[in-house]
Design an enzyme around this catalytic site. Structure first.
Site, PDB file in Angstrom:
ATOM      1  N   GLU A 179       3.068   2.616   5.904  1.00 23.07           N
ATOM      2  CA  GLU A 179       4.186   1.739   6.233  1.00 23.07           C
ATOM      3  C   GLU A 179       4.477   1.654   7.729  1.00 23.07           C
ATOM      4  O   GLU A 179       5.553   1.202   8.119  1.00 23.07           O
ATOM      5  CB  GLU A 179       5.449   2.161   5.466  1.00 23.07           C
ATOM      6  CG  GLU A 179       5.261   2.052   3.951  1.00 23.07           C
ATOM      7  CD  GLU A 179       6.426   2.604   3.152  1.00 23.07           C
ATOM      8  OE1 GLU A 179       7.239   3.363   3.733  1.00 23.07           O
ATOM      9  OE2 GLU A 179       6.529   2.291   1.958  1.00 23.07           O
TER      10      GLU A 179
ATOM     11  N   GLU B 235       2.743  -0.225  -3.265  1.00 20.61           N
ATOM     12  CA  GLU B 235       3.574   0.787  -3.914  1.00 20.61           C
ATOM     13  C   GLU B 235       4.560   0.106  -4.856  1.00 20.61           C
ATOM     14  O   GLU B 235       5.474  -0.581  -4.397  1.00 20.61           O
ATOM     15  CB  GLU B 235       4.355   1.621  -2.883  1.00 20.61           C
ATOM     16  CG  GLU B 235       3.510   2.473  -1.960  1.00 20.61           C
ATOM     17  CD  GLU B 235       4.361   3.309  -1.016  1.00 20.61           C
ATOM     18  OE1 GLU B 235       5.595   3.375  -1.215  1.00 20.61           O
ATOM     19  OE2 GLU B 235       3.792   3.883  -0.070  1.00 20.61           O
TER      20      GLU B 235
END
Length: 879
Positions: A486, A552
Site C-alpha cells: 500500500e 485485499e
C-alpha cells in the site's frame, strides 16, 4: 523454475539424505542441532575466547537454531506459550526491558576437517535478525557487525578450521536497533520500520506483538564444501513463445542459464560449467582469475516438445531436474541441483476492466488469490508445514498467493511447495502504508514526512533486495515483485529496484510499485481501494462493483469449537454477543471481529459450541459468495481478486481458512466450492444462474440441472438443459428467484445447482440454503434428523474413503463435518486433507469424502467422526 537449495545436504549427524547424488550429498550440511545459548549479560568473555573449543559452557541453555530467542525460551519452558490465552502479556516486551534482555550468544561445536589441496569450506547464514558478530575457533569472521534480516552472508572458513577437526562457532545476535513501542497501532508506534526487517512483530490488527521482535538466527546455517571454484546464484530463464495448451505436442521452448563462479584460490583456473536437461548437455569453457568472481552465461538450450508448468487448475506442474556442475581438470569442484519449470508469465493492461491481466504460456488466467503473512509468527518453519499450507491453498482452488510487505521475502522451501502445487506468487518487499507514512496516524511516534523516509539505512534495503532477488528468481511460481504494501519505497530505493536491480538480475517479471498501484488496478472508486475486511451481505460480493483487481478483500474466519479449545482457556469459552461489551477479553485479545447479527437467522446461539457451529455456515456462505461474485464478473469488472487473508501465523480469530494448528474450517470449503475451475452457481440476490469456466477447455453436452428441496427432502425440478460452456468465460442462463420465493416462503429451501457430463456423472455440485420470506432459516431450525449410514475404509497407507449414504424419503443430510481423530484422545489428527468437507447429501444419494496425507500413515490408531446440522455425531471405525 527453482534452484533447490536443499541440494547436497547432509544432516548435522552426518547421515546421508536421499535421494541426492553421492557427490552432492557430501558437500553441504545444515547446522541445525546441538546449539547452546546464553544471555549477553551472563557472558563475561569476548567472542575470540568463547569460540575456542576448550572454553567451558557450564549452565548454557539448549538453543533452537534456526529459531528466535523467544522460541528457545519457550522450548526451555522459561516463558509461557504466547499463542495461548493471554500468555503473551506475561512475557516481557523488549521495548520495556531494553535490547540486552533478548541479546544472546549462540554456540555450536561441529566436526569438519581441513580440506586437501584446493578444497574450500564455506559457512552460510540465510537469515539473522537483526545484527550479529561471528567467531570461529578464536577468530572473528566478519570485520564489522552484519545487519539485515533478509541479507544472506557467507564466509570462507577454510583457513580457520581446527587442525584436529573440532571446531566451535560462536555468534552474538543483536535485536533490531529500533524495537518500537507496541502501543496497539499497526506496527505499534511505527518505528519498527526504521529497520530493514519485519514490521508485524510490533503488533498488527491480526496479531499481538512478538516480545523479542523475532531476534535470532532465524533461518538456516549451513556448511558447504567445494573445490577451488564455487557455483553461486545461478539464474534460469525460460521462454515459451505463442499461445499454448496443457495437452498435445508443444512447439520448442528456450532455457537460458547463467551463474556466478567464484575462484577462491590464488591461481588462475580453467574449467567447464555444464548441465543436462531434457536429454541435452549444455557446456561453456571458463577461465577464472585468482580470487575473483565472474558471471558466465551458457549457450541457450532449445527444448523440443517441452512439458510445461501451469498454475493450479489449468494444467500440470511439470518440473525438470538437472544439475549445474563445474569441472576442473576432470574433477568436479561444485554442483548445484536445479529444478526447472518451463513457463513464461506475461502481463497486459486490460483496457475494459482497467486492471492488470495475467497470462501464463500465452493463456490469460483469472487470478484467484490469497494473502499470506508467514507460516509461523515466531519463524518456526519446516518443509512439512510449508507443504501443508500450500496444499491447502491448492485445495481452495486458488492460483496465487501474495506475500504481504510487513513480513518476509518467503523462504525457498515455501517456493518449492508453490512450484509443486501450482501457486503463483506475488512477492512484496518490506514496506507498509501503515508504518511508512501513507496515512495520518495518531498511534505513530513520528510524522508522515519522517516515516516516508523509513528505513534508516536505504543502502541496506537496496542490497537486501538484490540478494533476495538472486535467491528466489529461479522459481517457476514466482510471478511478480512488489515494492511494498500500500505504499512505494522511498524514491531512491524505488529507482534502484526498478531501474537497476530487476533489469540486471531478473528482467522477466512485472514489478508493481506497490500493492494497490494504478498499474495493477485503476482506482476509479476513490479511497484506499482495498477491502472490505469484515462480514458483508452477499449482495456486496455479487452486485457491488469494487477495485478491478482487488489486492485485499475478505471477511470473518472463526474456527469451530475444537479449534477454539486449542488456545482459548475453558473459562473464556463464551459466545460473543452482538452488544457493547459482548466479547470476552481473550477473544478480543485474539482479534475477534464480529459476526453481528448474521448468526441470528439460524437461531441465537445457545452456547459457544452452538456459536462456533453456526459460524461455519456463515463462513462457508461468505467465501463461496466472495469468489462466485468476483468470478461472475471476470473480464468485465475484474481480472482478479486476492483474499485478505487465507492463513494466520498466530492464533488470531479472523481472516483464515484454517487455524494456526492447520485445522481447516468451513471458509476453506466454501472457497473450494466457489472457486471450482468449472462451476455452476446462483446469485442469491436475484436468483440468476451462471456458469464459470476457469479452464482452457470447451465443454459440450453438459447438463445444467436445477432442483429445489424442501425441509422434508421433497424435490421440485426447476429445469435441466444441455449447454455448451466456452473456455475462460462466465455465462448467464436464467433466474430462479420466483421459484425460490414461491417454494421457500414459509420455511426456506435448498437449491441444488449441478453440472453433469454426457455420462450423467456430476462434475460440479453446489447446494445453497435459502431463508424464509422473513429472512430466517426457520425450516432448518426444526429440521428432522437424517438417518445416514456412514462407512470408512482405508484405500492405502495415506488415503481413507468415507462414504455418507442418505436414504430416500427423508430430509437432506445437511452440512456434515468429517474428521480424522485419534482413537484414544478423540482429538483431530493434523494436518490431513479432505477432498471436500462440510458436505450435504441429498435424499437417496451418497457422497464420498477422501481423507489423505502423510499424517494418515503416521497415525494407525485412528477413527473417523462425522456430525452435521441434522446428523448426530457418529464415530466410525476404519475398515
Amino acid at each position: 523454475m527453482q534452484i533447490n537449495m536443499v541440494r547436497k545436504l547432509l544432516n548435522a549427524t552426518g547421515l546421508l539424505l536421499l535421494p541426492f547424488l553421492p557427490l552432492a550429498a557430501q558437500s553441504q550440511y545444515e547446522l541445525n542441532s546441538g546449539w547452546q545459548c546464553n544471555n549477553i549479560g551472563k557472558v563475561t568473555v569476548k567472542g575470540e575466547t568463547l569460540s575456542s573449543p576448550s572454553y567451558g559452557l557450564k549452565d548454557w541453555l539448549p538453543a533452537t537454531v534456526p529459531g528466535t530467542v523467544l522460541t528457545t525460551l519457550l522450548n526451555n519452558k522459561l516463558v509461557p506459550d504466547p499463542f495461548y490465552g493471554m500468555n503473551n502479556q506475561r512475557i516481557p516486551d523488549i521495548y520495556f526491558t531494553g535490547r540486552d534482555h533478548y541479546t544472546y550468544w549462540f554456540v555450536k561445536d561441529f566436526t569438519e576437517q581441513q580440506p586437501a589441496a584446493d578444497g574450500q569450506v564455506w559457512l552460510h547464514f540465510r537469515g539473522v535478525n537483526d545484527g550479529c558478530d561471528i567467531y570461529l575457533n578464536g577468530h572473528r569472521l566478519n570485520p564489522s557487525t552484519h545487519f539485515g534480516t533478509y541479507l544472506r552472508h557467507s564466509y570462507n572458513i577454510t583457513q580457520w578450521l581446527a587442525k584436529d577437526g573440532h571446531n566451535r562457532l560462536a555468534v552474538v545476535v543483536y535485536p533490531p536497533a529500533i524495537v518500537g513501542n507496541p502501543n496497539g497501532g499497526q506496527g505499534g508506534d511505527g518505528t519498527i520500520a526504521k529497520n530493514v526487517g519485519p514490521q508485524y512483530t510490533a503488533g498488527w490488527d491480526w496479531i499481538q506483538p512478538m516480545r523479542d521482535r523475532n531476534t535470532g538466527i532465524w533461518d538456516k546455517v549451513t556448511i558447504e564444501k567445494t573445490g577451488a571454484v564455487r557455483i553461486k546464484n545461478p539464474h534460469i530463464i525460460t521462454k515459451v513463445p505463442g499461445v499454448r495448451l496443457p495437452e498435445g505436442q508443444q512447439s520448442p521452448a528456450t532455457v537460458q542459464v547463467s551463474t556466478e563462479l567464484e575462484n577462491a584460490t590464488a591461481k588462475t583456473i580453467a574449467g567447464t560449467i555444464r548441465y543436462k536437461l531434457a536429454g541435452n548437455t549444455v557446456t561453456a569453457k571458463v577461465t577464472l582469475a585468482p580470487h575473483s568472481t565472474a558471471t558466465v552465461a551458457l549457450p541457450d538450450l532449445e527444448v523440443k516438445n517441452p512439458e510445461l508448468w501451469w498454475p493450479s487448475g489449468y494444467g500440470e506442474q511439470h518440473l525438470y531436474t538437472s544439475q549445474l556442475e563445474f569441472v576442473n581438470n576432470s574433477k568436479t569442484d561444485d554442483t548445484e541441483d536445479i529444478s526447472v519449470g518451463i513457463r513464461e508469465i506475461q502481463t497486459y493492461w486490460n483496457a475494459h476492466t482497467r486492471s492488470r491481466e495475467v497470462a501464463v504460456n500465452g493463456q490469460k488466467i483469472f487470478i484467484k488469490g490469497g494473502n499470506w503473512i508467514t507460516s509461523d509468527a515466531m519463524f518456526r518453519f519446516s518443509d512439512e508445514r510449508y507443504d501443508a499450507e500450500i496444499r491447502f491453498h491448492r485445495d481452495m482452488n486458488l492460483n496465487l498467493i501474495r506475500i504481504w510487505g510487513g513480513s518476509l521475502t518467503e523462504r525457498p522451501e515455501f517456493y518449492e511447495a508453490c512450484d509443486r502445487y501450482g501457486l503463483l506468487v506475488f512477492q512484496d518487499f518490506w514496506m507498509s502504508g501503515d508504518c511508512n507514512g501513507r496515512w495520518v496516524d495518531p498511534m505513530k511516534k513520528e510524522d508522515q514526512w519522517t516515516r516516508r523516509n523509513y528505513p534508516d539505512d536505504h543502502n541496506l534495503f537496496i542490497t537486501s533486495v538484490a540478494d533476495q532477488v538472486k535467491m528466489l528468481r529461479n522459481y517457476a511460481s514466482l510471478a511478480f515483485w512488489c515494492g511494498g504494501n500500500e505504499i512505494t519505497p522511498p524514491a531512491d530505493i524505488l529507482s534502484a529496484i526498478k531501474d537497476s536491480i530487476l533489469p540486471q538480475l531478473d528482467n522477466t517479471r512485472f514489478f508493481f510499485h506497490y500493492s494497490n498501484t494504478d498499474s495493477m488496478s485503476y482506482n476509479f472508486l476513490g479511497g484506499n481501494g482495498d477491502g472490505p475486511y469484515n462480514i458483508q451481505p452477499m449482495s456486496v460480493f455479487w452486485n457491488e462493483r469494487t477495485f478491478p483487481f482487488n489486492s485485499e478483500v475478505g471477511s470473518v474466519g472463526v474456527g469451530d469449537y475444537e479449534s477454539l479449545e486449542r488456545f482459548i482457556p475453558a473459562a473464556n469459552m463464551k459466545a460473543p454477543v452482538n452488544a457493547p461489551g459482548g466479547v470476552d477479553s481473550v477473544w478480543d485479545y485474539h482479534k475477534y471481529i464480529p459476526y453481528f447479527d448474521h448468526l441470528d437467522p439460524y437461531g441465537k446461539p445457545e452456547n459457544v459450541k452452538d456459536f462456533a457451529n453456526k459460524a461455519q455456515l456463515v463462513n462457508y456462505d461468505q467465501y463461496r459468495a466472495l469468489m462466485e461474485g468476483f468470478s461472475s464478473h471476470m473480464w468485465d469488472w475484474y481480472t482478479g481478486v486476492i483474499i485478505w487473508k487465507t492463513q494466520n501465523p498466530w492464533t488470531a480469530l479472523r481472516g483464515q481458512m484454517y487455524d494456526y494448528y492447520l485445522d481447516p474450517n468451513a471458509c476453506l470449503y466454501g472457497l473450494h466450492n466457489g472457486s471450482a475451475p468449472l462451476h455452476a452457481m446462483c446469485n442469491p440476490i436475484d436468483g440468476t444462474i451462471l456458469t464459470v469456466n476457469n479452464t482452457f477447455r470447451y465443454y459440450t453436452d453438459i447438463m445444467l440441472e436445477l432442483k429445489v428441496y424442501n425441509m422434508k427432502g421433497e424435490d421440485t425440478l426447476i429445469t435441466q438443459v444441455f449447454t455448451e460452456i466456452s473456455p475462460k468465460t462466465s455465462q448467464k442462463y436464467l433466474s430462479v428467484k420466483s421459484a425460490l420465493d414461491k417454494l421457500g416462503s414459509s420455511e426456506g429451501v435448498f437449491l441444488s445447482v449441478r453440472l453433469r457430463d454426457k455420462d450423467r456423472k456430476v462434475i460440479d455440485d453446489n447446494l445453497y440454503w435459502f431463508p424464509d420470506a422473513k429472512g430466517n432459516y426457520s425450516g432448518l431450525q426444526k429440521m428432522k434428523a437424517a438417518k445416514v449410514q456412514i462407512t470408512a475404509q482405508k484405500i492405502d497407507d495415506e488415503n481413507i474413503s468415507v462414504k455418507i449414504s442418505n436414504p430416500a424419503n427423508g430430509p437432506v443430510a445437511f452440512f456434515n463435518r468429517v474428521s480424522l481423530v485419534d482413537t484414544k484422545t478423540k482429538k483431530r489428527i493434523l494436518p490431513v486433507f479432505y477432498n471436500d468437507n462440510y458436505v450435504s447429501v441429498l435424499p437417496g444419494e451418497e457422497k464420498i469424502v477422501t481423507i489423505s496425507g502423510a499424517a494418515v500413515k503416521r497415525n494407525g490408531n485412528a477413527e473417523v467422526t462425522v456430525y452435521g446440522w441434522n446428523v448426530p455425531e457418529q464415530t466410525i471405525n476404519i475398515r
